[in-house]
Enzyme design. Structure first.
Site, PDB file in Angstrom:
ATOM      1  N   GLU A  61      -4.308 -13.796   2.157  1.00  0.00           N
ATOM      2  CA  GLU A  61      -4.526 -12.933   3.313  1.00  0.00           C
ATOM      3  C   GLU A  61      -6.009 -12.941   3.694  1.00  0.00           C
ATOM      4  O   GLU A  61      -6.380 -12.542   4.778  1.00  0.00           O
ATOM      5  CB  GLU A  61      -4.112 -11.521   2.899  1.00  0.00           C
ATOM      6  CG  GLU A  61      -3.666 -10.631   4.006  1.00  0.00           C
ATOM      7  CD  GLU A  61      -3.130  -9.304   3.451  1.00  0.00           C
ATOM      8  OE1 GLU A  61      -2.692  -8.514   4.260  1.00  0.00           O
ATOM      9  OE2 GLU A  61      -3.176  -9.068   2.225  1.00  0.00           O
ATOM     10  N   SER A  66       0.815  -1.219   0.000  1.00  0.00           N
ATOM     11  CA  SER A  66       0.000   0.000   0.000  1.00  0.00           C
ATOM     12  C   SER A  66       0.845   1.263   0.000  1.00  0.00           C
ATOM     13  O   SER A  66       1.928   1.313   0.581  1.00  0.00           O
ATOM     14  CB  SER A  66      -0.898   0.031   1.237  1.00  0.00           C
ATOM     15  OG  SER A  66      -1.662  -1.130   1.324  1.00  0.00           O
TER      16      SER A  66
HETATM   17  C1  LIG Z   1      -4.212  -2.672  10.581  1.00  0.00           C
HETATM   18  C2  LIG Z   1      -3.820  -2.546   9.156  1.00  0.00           C
HETATM   19  C3  LIG Z   1      -2.711  -3.252   8.698  1.00  0.00           C
HETATM   20  C4  LIG Z   1      -2.308  -3.138   7.376  1.00  0.00           C
HETATM   21  N1  LIG Z   1      -1.189  -3.812   6.975  1.00  0.00           N
HETATM   22  C5  LIG Z   1      -0.709  -3.625   5.719  1.00  0.00           C
HETATM   23  C6  LIG Z   1       0.517  -4.212   5.321  1.00  0.00           C
HETATM   24  O1  LIG Z   1       1.185  -4.902   6.097  1.00  0.00           O
HETATM   25  N2  LIG Z   1       0.986  -3.988   4.074  1.00  0.00           N
HETATM   26  C7  LIG Z   1       0.285  -3.234   3.176  1.00  0.00           C
HETATM   27  O2  LIG Z   1       0.739  -3.108   2.052  1.00  0.00           O
HETATM   28  N3  LIG Z   1      -0.900  -2.654   3.519  1.00  0.00           N
HETATM   29  C8  LIG Z   1      -1.402  -2.825   4.778  1.00  0.00           C
HETATM   30  N4  LIG Z   1      -2.585  -2.213   5.149  1.00  0.00           N
HETATM   31  C9  LIG Z   1      -3.230  -1.313   4.208  1.00  0.00           C
HETATM   32  C10 LIG Z   1      -4.557  -1.814   3.668  1.00  0.00           C
HETATM   33  O3  LIG Z   1      -4.338  -2.859   2.746  1.00  0.00           O
HETATM   34  C11 LIG Z   1      -5.253  -0.599   3.012  1.00  0.00           C
HETATM   35  O4  LIG Z   1      -5.518   0.333   4.030  1.00  0.00           O
HETATM   36  C12 LIG Z   1      -6.523  -0.982   2.313  1.00  0.00           C
HETATM   37  O5  LIG Z   1      -6.254  -1.765   1.166  1.00  0.00           O
HETATM   38  C13 LIG Z   1      -7.379   0.235   1.925  1.00  0.00           C
HETATM   39  O6  LIG Z   1      -6.671   1.188   1.237  1.00  0.00           O
HETATM   40  P1  LIG Z   1      -6.737   2.723   1.671  1.00  0.00           P
HETATM   41  O7  LIG Z   1      -6.386   2.757   3.112  1.00  0.00           O
HETATM   42  O8  LIG Z   1      -5.894   3.507   0.748  1.00  0.00           O
HETATM   43  O9  LIG Z   1      -8.241   3.148   1.526  1.00  0.00           O
HETATM   44  P2  LIG Z   1      -8.962   3.636   0.188  1.00  0.00           P
HETATM   45  O10 LIG Z   1      -8.662   2.689  -0.912  1.00  0.00           O
HETATM   46  O11 LIG Z   1      -8.693   5.067  -0.038  1.00  0.00           O
HETATM   47  O12 LIG Z   1     -10.479   3.433   0.594  1.00  0.00           O
HETATM   48  C14 LIG Z   1     -11.248   4.412   1.327  1.00  0.00           C
HETATM   49  C15 LIG Z   1     -12.696   3.978   1.328  1.00  0.00           C
HETATM   50  O13 LIG Z   1     -13.200   3.922  -0.019  1.00  0.00           O
HETATM   51  C16 LIG Z   1     -13.705   2.644  -0.323  1.00  0.00           C
HETATM   52  N5  LIG Z   1     -13.398   2.287  -1.705  1.00  0.00           N
HETATM   53  C17 LIG Z   1     -12.226   2.463  -2.364  1.00  0.00           C
HETATM   54  N6  LIG Z   1     -12.294   1.981  -3.604  1.00  0.00           N
HETATM   55  C18 LIG Z   1     -13.538   1.475  -3.758  1.00  0.00           C
HETATM   56  C19 LIG Z   1     -14.232   0.831  -4.835  1.00  0.00           C
HETATM   57  N7  LIG Z   1     -13.652   0.561  -5.994  1.00  0.00           N
HETATM   58  N8  LIG Z   1     -15.502   0.439  -4.606  1.00  0.00           N
HETATM   59  C20 LIG Z   1     -16.110   0.671  -3.408  1.00  0.00           C
HETATM   60  N9  LIG Z   1     -15.514   1.282  -2.370  1.00  0.00           N
HETATM   61  C21 LIG Z   1     -14.240   1.677  -2.548  1.00  0.00           C
HETATM   62  C22 LIG Z   1     -13.006   1.718   0.651  1.00  0.00           C
HETATM   63  O14 LIG Z   1     -13.769   0.542   0.877  1.00  0.00           O
HETATM   64  C23 LIG Z   1     -12.882   2.568   1.894  1.00  0.00           C
HETATM   65  O15 LIG Z   1     -14.054   2.506   2.630  1.00  0.00           O
HETATM   66  C24 LIG Z   1      -3.021  -2.311   6.477  1.00  0.00           C
HETATM   67  C25 LIG Z   1      -4.146  -1.610   6.941  1.00  0.00           C
HETATM   68  C26 LIG Z   1      -4.540  -1.717   8.260  1.00  0.00           C
HETATM   69  C27 LIG Z   1      -5.715  -0.940   8.722  1.00  0.00           C
END
Ligand SMILES: Cc1cc2nc3c(=O)[nH]c(=O)nc-3n(C[C@H](O)[C@H](O)[C@H](O)COP(=O)(O)OP(=O)(O)OC[C@H]3O[C@@H](n4cnc5c(N)ncnc54)[C@H](O)[C@@H]3O)c2cc1C
Lengths: 362, 301
Positions: free
Chosen positions: A238, A122
């Site tokens: 995962e 991410s």
């Molecule tokens: C505790 C924790 C541990 C993590 N560990 C890791 C890790 O080890 N390595 C790593 O790489 N990442 C990690 N992550 C990151 C995680 O994979 C991302 O936070 C997640 O994929 C969401 O991306 P974002 O935070 O950018 O949210 P965004 O993608 O910006 O999403 C924001 C909101 O919009 C919604 N949304 C976005 N796109 C769409 C769509 N196409 N359709 C409908 N709704 C949508 C989402 O559901 C969400 O509600 C971790 C996250 C957490 C909270």
């Protein structure tokens, strides 16, 4: 159909139980202390023969059927020990896509706990839409040079290695220009900045900045441009409750909460109890399917969604019973909010189910 | 642990599914087609499904048939007769169709002549009375007011196991109904177009159906355990497994069926749409041998 342990499974459970009796209370199960000592716990579990159960012998595993992982998770929860470190998805990612040389070099240390790993997928601008990532890897002699910014990287503060996705071909279509690397976290050009979770925990994940970090070209996993395939394997695994190892903890939490209630069990808790039991049984069914060689593709999204609902309903039960004043229970409520985000948000899981399982294409 | 169906169980399930698909009502209009129903009745009575228990079949097998019959909205009795069969087995020379009574009503009683009722561990037999109006359009309820004749006692264990079987069979019905409703809604979402696209391509609809799909998967997992437990665990544990399954599958099925109604829009609220037929059956299966949420909390602390 048999939900009971086979004789071999029962013997394994017995041995495990004995051993766990001896380490009871030795390791913290939550908060910063848990994360700080997770590596030690991992190594101790491994040395005792209770980690890497279902992974290849060649790399230090025991090649037992995956149902043994369920027994491990259950007994850890019953004993009040910390959960097993969740690494299955990284191991599957390397195992499926890395060359035999890379597997031999990196998997044993990953499995025995002597080396710690993190997953650098991410980015601030690329979460759900992972394919839009902008971290770059540019060839320079025998190395690639990495520039970019990763975020939410679990265990980044303690990791020795990072499985990182970076763009190697800016001209290629988005999914095709990404490659995967095994990159050392202990080198110039890698900066780790802690992030504080809403629970106050600061050692769970961080941001990682790459400014000219070098990675030898032979540490690319798979061929150039094949990073997306690896990413899909990793996130797929995962999303299985069986590899996450949390399932058994929900039942444990439910019983702890029940022990604190007097009189009638509140509805929130009763409903959480029913769902936790469902998940316990669901994991058994899924792992049994794997005995037929079924590998779960998009089905993992159904499992992840179920697990998320259970986690969050247990979180709500914790609030109903213990309120916001009890640190541990409030912490488990707050942590349950992350379940619908990490490993792909619930919305993304639903997109996958709708499109790939139900065939409701755009 | 190995929680897979055996190949015989799969065959049984497929046979029940085939029968339901071929002769079950495919539309609301079909419900009134007495020729179809007679053919269905002949087919079901010829299969021996109603005598599964006296033939030595397990709870899992009863559940598999119940599930497929509910999915196909089979509108001839199965649940009632199979539960009666568990209570008294086959009676020599008896040609009548037996069902059972739950809270004073003969359930699933279309075409049934006789009804069994338990009072503690004492078994009573009586006639099936007049039909009682009910919500379910596929299964009939009838009065069970006696006169009753005693059939002697069954053991405590048999009584509890029977109750676990009864609960589990209604769970299987709920899972089947949920699957049928979901199928109907998914198919509709693929063909109904609005704003130039199929409605299933909109996230608001796709996500609802995705949630239903996950609820169904969870339901199958709890159902299998309860069904296995009927014969493999001690009766009190089997009952506990069945109660948990009942609460989960009932909540899931109602949500899935309500979602199916919603996805059909205006059509979903009409008599001619099958969605309400599934919903009605789900609600009635929830009320048969009911379990309250509090009961899940029993034995927790
Ligand atoms: C505790 C924790 C541990 C993590 N560990 C890791 C890790 O080890 N390595 C790593 O790489 N990442 C990690 N992550 C990151 C995680 O994979 C991302 O936070 C997640 O994929 C969401 O991306 P974002 O935070 O950018 O949210 P965004 O993608 O910006 O999403 C924001 C909101 O919009 C919604 N949304 C976005 N796109 C769409 C769509 N196409 N359709 C409908 N709704 C949508 C989402 O559901 C969400 O509600 C971790 C996250 C957490 C909270």
């Amino acid at each position: 159909m048999d939900f009971r342990d086979s004789p071999e499974e029962a013997a394994f459970r017995e041995r495990l139980r004995d051993w766990l009796g001896g380490v009871a209370g030795k390791y913290p199960t939550s908060g910063d202390e848990y994360w700080a000592r997770q590596g030690e716990w991992h190594a101790e579990l491994y040395r005792a023969g209770f980690f890497g159960l279902s992974w290849p012998k060649e790399y230090g595993g025991q090649e037992l059927p995956p149902v043994y992982d369920v027994i491990l998770d259950e007994e850890l929860a019953i004993a009040g020990s910390p959960p097993r470190p969740s690494l299955g998805y990284l191991i599957q990612g390397l195992g499926h896509h890395a060359s035999p040389e890379l597997c031999r070099r990196f998997l044993p240390g990953m499995i025995d706990g002597s080396q710690r790993w993190c997953q650098g997928f991410s980015e601030p601008g690329a979460g759900s839409d992972l394919a839009s990532l902008t971290t770059t890897a540019t060839p320079d002699g025998d190395d690639y040079v990495i520039h970019g910014h990763k975020i939410w990287t679990s265990y980044s503060d303690v990791a020795d290695w990072c499985l990182v996705l970076a763009r190697t071909d800016p001209e290629a279509p988005r999914h095709k220009g990404i490659s995967a690397f095994v990159l050392s976290m202990k080198q110039p050009g890698v900066e780790q900045r802690p992030l504080e979770m809403m629970s106050g925990v600061t050692t769970e994940f961080g941001q990682v900045l790459f400014d000219g970090a070098r990675v030898p070209a032979d540490q690319m996993v798979g061929a150039p441009g094949e990073g997306w395939k690896l990413a899909m394997t990793v996130v797929g695994h995962e999303r299985e409750p069986s590899t996450l190892g949390y399932a058994a903890r929900y039942g444990k939490l439910v019983r702890q909460l029940a022990a604190r209630t007097e009189g009638v069990i509140p509805d929130d808790l009763a409903w959480a109890a029913v769902q936790a039991e469902m998940l316990r049984l669901h994991v058994r069914r899924r792992l049994s399917e794997q005995l037929d060689g079924v590998t779960h593709g998009p089905q993992g999204s159904l499992d992840k969604l179920l697990m998320t609902w259970v986690d969050q309903s247990v979180g709500h039960a914790a609030l109903a019973v213990a309120g916001t004043g009890d640190q541990e229970m409030f912490g488990s409520y707050l942590y349950s909010r992350a379940q619908s985000v990490m490993g792909g948000t619930s919305q993304i899981q639903k997109n996958i189910i709708a499109a790939r399982i139900l065939g409701l294409g755009a | 642990m190995d929680v897979r169906l055996t190949s015989e169980q799969r065959q049984l399930r497929d046979a029940a599914a085939k029968l339901a698909d071929e002769l079950g009502p495919g539309s609301v209009l079909d419900l009134a087609d007495s020729k179809r129903r007679t053919r269905l009745e002949d087919a079901v009575s010829g299969t021996g499904f109603r005598e599964l228990r006296s033939d030595g079949a397990s709870g899992v097998e009863v559940a598999l048939v119940a599930q497929e019959f509910a999915r196909g909205l089979v509108d001839v009795p199965f649940l009632g007769p199979v539960l009666a069969d568990d209570l008294q087995g086959r009676l020599d020379g008896d040609t009548g169709l037996w069902t059972v009574a739950d809270t004073g009503i003969a359930i699933d009683a279309a075409g049934c002549d006789r009804v069994l009722r338990l009072d503690g561990t004492e078994l009573f037999a009586g006639p099936v009375g007049d039909a009682v109006a009910g919500a379910d359009l596929t299964r009939l309820a009838a009065a069970a007011g006696g006169p009753w004749e005693s059939r002697g006692d069954i053991s405590d264990g048999h009584r509890d196991r029977w109750r676990a079987l009864a609960l589990t069979a209604t769970c299987a019905d709920l899972v089947g109904v949920a699957r049928g409703a979901q199928r109907l809604a998914v198919e509709y979402a693929k063909v109904r177009a609005q704003y130039g696209n199929t409605i299933g391509s909109y996230q608001a609809v796709g996500h609802l159906l995705a949630e239903s799909e996950a609820l169904i998967e969870g339901s199958i997992s709890v159902l299998w355990h309860a069904a296995w437990a009927v014969d493999e665990l001690d009766p009190p544990e089997a009952l506990r497994a069945a109660r948990i399954a009942k609460i989960y599958t009932a909540r899931a099925a109602r949500t899935v069926c309500e979602t199916a109604v919603q996805v059909h829009g205006g059509i979903g609220n009409t008599w001619e749409c099958l969605a309400h037929v599934y919903l009605r059956r789900a609600l009635v299966s929830t009320e048969l041998f009911p379990v309250r949420l509090e009961e899940a909390g029993l034995g927790l602390s």
